[in-house]
Scaffold this motif. Structure first.
Motif, short mmCIF file in Angstrom:
data_model
loop_
_atom_site.label_atom_id
_atom_site.label_comp_id
_atom_site.label_asym_id
_atom_site.label_seq_id
_atom_site.Cartn_x
_atom_site.Cartn_y
_atom_site.Cartn_z
N ALA A 26 3.37 -15.56 -10.77
CA ALA A 26 4.13 -15.87 -9.47
C ALA A 26 3.00 -16.50 -8.65
O ALA A 26 3.06 -17.61 -8.08
CB ALA A 26 4.67 -14.63 -8.75
N LEU A 27 1.89 -16.09 -8.75
CA LEU A 27 0.63 -16.56 -7.96
C LEU A 27 0.29 -17.78 -8.46
O LEU A 27 -0.26 -19.02 -7.73
CB LEU A 27 -0.58 -15.31 -8.03
N ALA A 28 0.17 -18.09 -9.61
CA ALA A 28 -0.25 -19.22 -10.36
C ALA A 28 0.75 -20.39 -9.89
O ALA A 28 0.43 -21.78 -9.47
CB ALA A 28 -0.19 -19.31 -11.85
N ARG A 68 3.67 -23.41 -2.29
CA ARG A 68 4.69 -22.72 -1.65
C ARG A 68 5.14 -21.30 -1.93
O ARG A 68 4.66 -20.84 -3.02
CB ARG A 68 6.20 -23.47 -2.06
N PRO A 69 5.57 -20.51 -1.20
CA PRO A 69 5.70 -19.03 -1.55
C PRO A 69 6.70 -19.01 -2.90
O PRO A 69 7.63 -19.76 -2.90
CB PRO A 69 6.45 -18.29 -0.44
N VAL A 70 6.48 -18.12 -3.68
CA VAL A 70 7.33 -18.18 -4.97
C VAL A 70 7.73 -16.73 -5.34
O VAL A 70 7.02 -15.75 -5.35
CB VAL A 70 6.45 -18.69 -6.30
N LYS A 71 9.17 -16.30 -5.37
CA LYS A 71 9.61 -15.18 -5.54
C LYS A 71 10.18 -15.20 -6.92
O LYS A 71 10.74 -16.15 -7.45
CB LYS A 71 10.60 -14.91 -4.65
N MET A 72 9.90 -13.99 -7.62
CA MET A 72 10.20 -13.78 -8.94
C MET A 72 10.79 -12.39 -9.31
O MET A 72 10.37 -11.46 -8.60
CB MET A 72 9.00 -13.85 -10.02
N VAL A 73 11.97 -12.43 -9.92
CA VAL A 73 12.62 -11.18 -10.13
C VAL A 73 13.25 -11.03 -11.80
O VAL A 73 13.75 -12.11 -12.18
CB VAL A 73 13.82 -10.74 -9.16
#
Ligand SMILES: Cc1cc2nc3c(=O)[nH]c(=O)nc-3n(C[C@H](O)[C@H](O)[C@H](O)COP(=O)(O)OP(=O)(O)OC[C@H]3O[C@@H](n4cnc5c(N)ncnc54)[C@H](O)[C@@H]3O)c2cc1C
Lengths: 747, 286
Positions: free
Chosen positions: A267-269, A276-281
């Motif tokens: 997510a950070l990469a 942009r902000p990235v959200k992962m679930v």
């Protein structure tokens, strides 16, 4: 400031009360924010493409079509990540596990990731990534992996100079096994297997990552240890620790599985690449396939004893399947194997084995339940052979204060003997059993750890208190820590609010693992509160205009003492706080420590089952947990830990298992076919808390969270075996396995 | 994807036959919505039948019962008349899922999802239930055992919809029962399911139907199993013959839910238990 951490035996006013937990209402009303509950303006959805091969070489990854999908802002492969091949082996393994480099090593291994403005664009892009694989032979079974000619999971891994899937060998114990066996009147040799299980936390892994153009980042994440996540992510991505702020969300269960990074570096990469902000679930399927379950094992046990029940020699070798990267699971298991007993000759060998399954993570008292299954099942059979009551047999060999433990240290005051006595004297042991029913008992051990901790305690202008700690609250710790702060300050529980600080607000705190949260943050809280009390005493002295040494702190107020000032009216915490601005500024206490001396814990369990001899189905009728807590700060949450651990152990014992097909792919990556017990599968689990104070903690606290997952596999194994008259040696004891065992025995 | 909620069966059938793309009927959605979320299906048109009043009713008719396709498990369980006449069918349907699932799931959805392990289907087959199938041109009554043709496959033609399930009238001295094996107590999929329906005359079993679930690609109607108990008082020998016939009819697979060996054996065990319950419900005495 150095403080004395010895147990004092003080009497408590609020510690031990069953108060309401501060996070309870938020959790049941939905106001609590978990990993997936954070959002940022302009955020993208991050998704991962995963391997459906158990083992294959990645020949080529073509992302060109995916990059052209409308809405796609970044596509990531290992080529976008640092090459840690020649660096620290642990970091290398962690990063390669987050994103495969040259080979995929298990079904579910990440090969690429996408960040897009919405989920359907991201999904579309995933489908357009073309990965060319060259399939390689795989091995998923721990015994198969050790056979000659087995496919090599890591061709560079060597054992005795030769390529091998064996990645670790650890031995513990003392004395002379051969000599001990010669002294024995009876020797039992048995072999067992346990299957791989998952912690089964309800909340999947989830995070929200941002990285600014200046290289500073923020990560909101469900984790057991945000400070450790910060260190791992910074190391993997080449970021500065100080420039990465990690905030832990509320956590919907971890049990060890959230001590390790999986999607967070990705997510950070992706955030760094897309700006942009990235959200992962993670989906549940991803959680099963690509987070860290515990090991499957295979083991051999040999115990010799005299007719009077004295164990003369005890040996176990247990082989742990670590997944594709070396771990320390064999070592942990080896240390725990014989820890309940006082043995002249004992040896435990823990072997780590590489297989094409997900990278293993900690699971509540990691590695101990399997060894305990082998040890406690064999001990039960030995007691039966010698016609000695199983509790009595254990008591004859039990470890005590002064015993040299099987893993080295000499024990201080410990609780194994009291738990066994409590089991012996428990009415459960005398309850009547009917046809097809059986009773079993077993014991277990866990180390518990201490580690780095730091806490801040700030007194507000109105006399309420904020306690900030850095250990994530996974099981009610905020309630316990508020009780401790209230106890020290002499105020009420309601006056204290405990918060979990982010990584920028406190010094490093180790992860909440090893049952350390209340032990270590409790210790830091006690000393931070005592520091604040010193400040308040000095402020009171100023307010009165008397010397500081004429002030005493009692029951939440400063009292002037001595003939000269003793008649001054006391100053309450609230009154002192109100004047803080005029007497020197904010009132605070602070403490940082590497908390040593975590007390070991022991548990003994009793269990009754009924087995349907025609279907092999086991029903758990009654279950009792006895465990030493040192001191139960909040008895409800201590009991909750005992019950939760036992429930997980029961699921593991009866039905939970990873099922792999011939193709090396996981067949049951969901809660429908990975069968954790549902509510109606369990009886109310009875608990009995023993309190044998830990001499190395002012309040006598020991860790309580893990130990009770250790005995259930064996307790249920013993109960089922007693019910059907045939020994079960393979966990889970699912209905087909029980019927087969009955058939094999000709019953 | 388009979503429509018509008010009549006719409207529903017209919408279905007009659409060129992929169509799905939505009853409780406890299978369909799960599949949608898992990306297993990509519908172009979804027709919700819950707003069709006639499909929400349970009616006693001259020939027995008519149960609308949108009737939930919970509604079914609340019907005293049904529970009295067909306790096995009601029990089987009420086994589906949990309280939450019961509030939505339907027998017809269970049938049309065409899982070999569907719980209500063997009970319906044993009961001799029929599906009222409505198409653009005609309406037909199809025996439930002829609806499922394979895993996920039915004999319904494009544009056809099931409007209701009918259950025959119950003669005196009848009883039915359904038992399933799951390793847990709920929220699980049948490893084996067995339904038995029988009618006694003068204390002897006069007619019977036996159906098995989860042991073959489709739920099975096992005539040999019924034959094994007809003309008996369900003595030990009849029960053993029943078990043997059920085990022989099994054609299961080895999978994560159970082994072939296990399924074959437990089919026989459950058949005996279900037959005993049905016999007792029919007032049978050994
Ligand atoms: C948590 C959970 C637990 C479950 N437990 C069980 C269980 O224990 N036993 C069991 O058997 N099943 C179980 N299921 C599966 C499911 O609940 C059942 O199959 C249920 O009966 C489906 O009914 P529904 O009305 O929700 O069907 P839907 O999902 O609405 O439809 C299912 C299928 O039938 C079709 N269909 C629906 N109505 C019609 C119609 N009138 N005409 C033509 N086609 C139609 C749909 O297009 C779809 O293909 C479970 C599901 C979940 C999510």
């Amino acid at each position: 400031m150095k403080h004395d951490q010895k147990y004092t035996g003080q009497e408590f006013k609020v510690v031990g009360a069953r108060v309401e937990r501060p996070d309870g209402v938020d959790k049941v009303t939905g106001r609590a924010r978990y990993g997936a509950d954070a959002n940022a303006p302009g955020q993208l959805v991050g998704l991962v493409l995963r391997s459906s091969h158990a083992h294959a070489r990645i020949v080529k990854i073509d992302t060109s079509k995916a990059e052209k999908v409308a809405g796609v802002k970044a596509v990531l492969t290992s080529a976008d990540l640092p090459d840690l091949t020649n660096g620290d082996a642990g970091n290398y393994a962690t990063l390669v596990n987050c994103m495969a480099r040259d080979r995929v090593l298990y079904d579910g291994h990440a090969v690429a990731a996408v960040a897009a403005t919405d989920k359907s664009s991201a999904k579309k892009a995933l489908k357009l990534i073309k990965v060319t694989y060259e399939k390689l032979p795989h091995v998923t079974d721990v015994d198969e992996a050790l056979k000659k000619g087995a496919p090599l999971v890591q061709p560079t891994n060597k054992q005795d100079g030769k390529p091998s899937n064996k990645s670790g060998h650890f031995e513990f114990g003392h004395g002379d096994i051969e000599a001990g066996l010669l002294e024995a009147d009876i020797v039992l040799e048995r072999s067992y297997k346990t299957e791989q299980t998952h912690q089964g936390y309800i909340e999947p892994h989830a995070c929200l990552a941002t990285v600014g153009p200046d290289g500073s980042g923020e990560l909101w994440v469900t984790t057991q240890g945000h400070f450790s996540f910060r260190i791992m992510c910074a190391a993997l991505l080449g970021m500065d620790v100080a420039k990465l702020k990690v905030t832990s969300s509320e956590i919907g269960g971890g049990f060890g599985g959230k001590t390790h990074v999986w999607i967070e570096p990705v997510a950070l990469a992706l955030a760094r690449k897309s700006n942009r902000p990235v959200k992962m679930v993670m989906s549940r399927e991803e959680v099963f396939k690509a987070s860290g379950p515990t090991c499957a094992t295979s083991m051999d046990v040999k115990i010799g004893a005299k007719k009077d029940g004295t164990i003369t020699a005890a040996f176990i070798e247990c082989r742990y399947s670590d997944g594709p990267f070396p771990g320390i699971w064999g070592m942990l298991g080896g240390m725990t194997a014989w820890a309940c007993y006082d043995l002249k000759n004992c040896k435990a060998v823990g072997v780590d084995v590489l297989v094409n399954r997900p990278k293993v993570a900690a699971y509540r008292a990691p590695s101990a339940p399997m060894m305990a299954f082998g040890v406690e099942s064999t001990i039960d059979q030995l007691a039966k052979e010698l016609d000695i009551d199983p509790v009595e047999f254990r008591l004859r060999n039990v470890a005590k204060e002064g015993t040299r433990s099987s893993y080295g240290p000499i024990y201080g005051p410990i609780g194994i003997e009291p738990t066994l006595e409590a089991v012996r004297d428990h009415p459960h042991m005398r309850a009547k059993l009917r046809k097809n029913q059986g009773r079993g008992m077993a014991s277990g051990f866990w180390f518990n750890i201490g580690g780095q901790t730091c806490s801040d305690l700030n007194v507000g202008v109105d006399g309420t208190v904020n306690l900030t700690v850095g250990t994530v609250d996974v099981g009610g710790a905020r309630a316990s820590l508020s009780l401790i702060a209230a106890e020290e300050l002499g105020i009420s529980y309601d006056q204290v609010k405990t918060n979990i600080g982010d990584t920028s607000s406190l010094g490093h705190n180790d992860t909440t693992e090893g049952s350390r949260g209340t032990f270590s943050s409790g210790m830091a809280t006690i000393f931070a509160a005592r520091e604040a009390i010193e400040v308040m005493k000095s402020r009171a002295a100023q307010m009165w205009g008397i010397p500081e040494d004429a002030v005493e702190w009692k029951d939440g107020e400063a009292r002037a003492v001595g003939a000269e000032h003793g008649n001054l009216p006391a100053l309450s915490l609230k009154e002192i706080a109100a004047e803080a601005g005029a007497t020197g500024g904010p009132i605070a206490g602070h403490h940082e420590v590497t908390a040593d001396g975590s007390g070991v814990s022991f548990a003994s369990h009793i269990c009754d089952v009924e087995v349907d001899p025609e279907t092999g189905k086991t029903t758990v009728l009654r279950y009792t947990v006895v465990q030493d807590a040192g001191k139960a700060i909040h008895p409800d949450y201590v009991e909750g830990q005992f019950q939760g651990a036992a429930a997980q152990g029961i699921g593991w014992a009866l039905n939970e298992e990873y099922v792999y097909g011939e193709d090396g792919c996981l067949q049951n990556a969901g809660f429908l076919d990975y069968r954790v017990p549902v509510c109606s599968d369990l009886p109310f689990i009875d608990t009995k808390i023993l309190e044998i104070p830990n001499p190395n903690h002012p309040y006598g606290i020991r860790g309580v969270g893990e130990c009770s997952i250790v005995p259930p596999l064996a307790a249920i194994g013993n109960a089922v075996s007693n019910a059907v008259g045939v020994r079960l040696n393979h966990v889970p004891m699912s209905p087909p396995r029980i019927l087969k065992a009955l058939d094999d025995a000709g019953a | 994807m388009r979503y429509e909620s018509p008010k009549t069966t006719k409207e529903a059938v017209t919408l279905l036959s007009k659409e060129k793309g992929k169509t799905f009927v939505l009853a409780g959605g406890t299978d369909l919505l799960v599949k949608l979320r898992m990306d297993m299906i990509e519908p172009d048109l979804m027709i919700d039948i819950k707003r069709i009043p006639a499909m929400n009713e349970i009616n006693k008719t001259a020939t027995g019962f008519k149960i609308g396709a949108a009737v939930s498990g919970r509604q079914l369980g609340a019907s005293k008349a049904l529970a009295k006449a067909w306790p096995g069918v009601v029990e089987a349907t009420n086994l589906i899922g949990s309280d939450q699932i019961q509030g939505r799931c339907t027998m017809v959805g269970n049938l049309c999802n065409a899982s070999p392990a569907a719980d209500s289907v063997p009970a319906m087959i044993a009961a001799g239930a029929k599906a009222v199938v409505v198409g653009k041109a005609k309406r037909r009554a199809v025996a439930v055992e002829n609806i499922v043709t394979g895993p996920g496959q039915t004999s319904l033609a494009k544009g056809e919809i099931i409007e209701a399930i009918t259950l025959p009238k119950r003669p005196a001295k009848s009883g039915d029962a359904y038992l399933r094996f799951i390793p847990r107590t709920e929220m699980d999929i049948a490893v084996v399911g067995v339904a038995v329906s029988l009618t006694c005359k003068r204390g002897v079993i006069d007619s019977a139907r036996v159906s098995l679930g989860a042991v073959a690609p489709t739920p099975l109607l096992v005539k040999e199993a019924a034959a094994a108990i007809i003309g008996t008082k369900l003595d030990k020998e009849a029960l053993e013959n029943l078990a043997a016939a059920c085990s022989a009819a099994c054609n299961p697979i080895d999978d994560k839910r159970g082994t072939v060996e296990y399924r074959v054996r437990v089919a026989g065990v459950l058949a005996k238990r279900a037959a005993n319950i049905a016999f007792e419900r029919a007032g049978g005495k050994k």
